[in-house]
Design a protein around this motif. Structure first.
Motif, short mmCIF file in Angstrom:
data_model
loop_
_atom_site.label_atom_id
_atom_site.label_comp_id
_atom_site.label_asym_id
_atom_site.label_seq_id
_atom_site.Cartn_x
_atom_site.Cartn_y
_atom_site.Cartn_z
N LEU A 1 -3.57 0.62 -6.62
CA LEU A 1 -2.46 0.39 -5.70
C LEU A 1 -2.06 1.70 -5.03
N ASN A 2 -1.76 1.63 -3.73
CA ASN A 2 -1.25 2.83 -3.08
C ASN A 2 0.26 2.89 -3.24
N ASN A 3 0.87 3.97 -2.80
CA ASN A 3 2.31 4.17 -3.00
C ASN A 3 3.16 3.11 -2.30
N LEU A 4 2.75 2.68 -1.13
CA LEU A 4 3.50 1.65 -0.41
C LEU A 4 3.47 0.33 -1.18
N GLU A 5 2.31 -0.03 -1.70
CA GLU A 5 2.20 -1.27 -2.48
C GLU A 5 3.05 -1.19 -3.75
N LYS A 6 3.03 -0.03 -4.41
CA LYS A 6 3.86 0.15 -5.60
C LYS A 6 5.34 0.06 -5.26
N GLU A 7 5.72 0.63 -4.12
CA GLU A 7 7.12 0.58 -3.69
C GLU A 7 7.54 -0.86 -3.39
N ASN A 8 6.66 -1.63 -2.76
CA ASN A 8 6.95 -3.03 -2.48
C ASN A 8 7.11 -3.82 -3.77
N ILE A 9 6.26 -3.56 -4.74
CA ILE A 9 6.35 -4.22 -6.04
C ILE A 9 7.67 -3.84 -6.71
N GLU A 10 7.98 -2.57 -6.67
CA GLU A 10 9.23 -2.07 -7.26
C GLU A 10 10.44 -2.76 -6.62
#
Length: 125
Positions: free
Chosen positions: A31-40
């Motif tokens: 996962l990239n940082n944007l995907e992790k942020e969206n999940i968060e």
């Protein structure tokens, strides 16, 4: 306890968050940082975050999910999301998913072949 109208609204809210989480989790790994942020951000919608998810004991996580008004179906969906999320090399929530599935199987008083298959699959990994 929530009245019927609030319970229905809460169910719909949780359903929507889980559907969105599911679409975010089913992406190519890592996962990239944007995907992790969206999940968060989606986890925050149900009162969780990655740090809390990682640090909670299995029992505490289940207790928290019950307090957040998760029903059996929501718990199973969340377990599925944790299994899929565990495919990312930086996260391993399979033990939490296993605990959730076992809790459902034990506490719901209804035997589910689907959940039993998920439990067996996780135990054999």
């Amino acid at each position: 306890m929530l009245n019927k109208g609030l319970r229905d609204e809460e169910k719909i809210r949780i359903d929507n968050v889980l559907k969105t989480l599911r679409t975010l989790i089913y992406v190519p790994y890592p996962l990239n940082n944007l995907e992790k942020e969206n999940i968060e951000n989606q986890l925050k919608e149900i009162g969780l975050n990655l740090k809390t998810l990682s640090s909670q004991t299995n029992e505490d996580l289940i207790t928290l999910l019950i307090q957040l008004h998760f029903d059996w179906e929501h718990l199973e969906q969340f377990g599925d999301i944790l299994v899929e999320f565990s495919k990312d090399e930086n996260y391993d929530f399979t033990d939490k998913a296993l605990a959730i599935y076992q809790y459902i199987q034990q506490e719901s008083k209804v035997f589910s072949f689907g959940i039993n298959t998920k439990i067996s699959s996780l135990k054999n990994k």
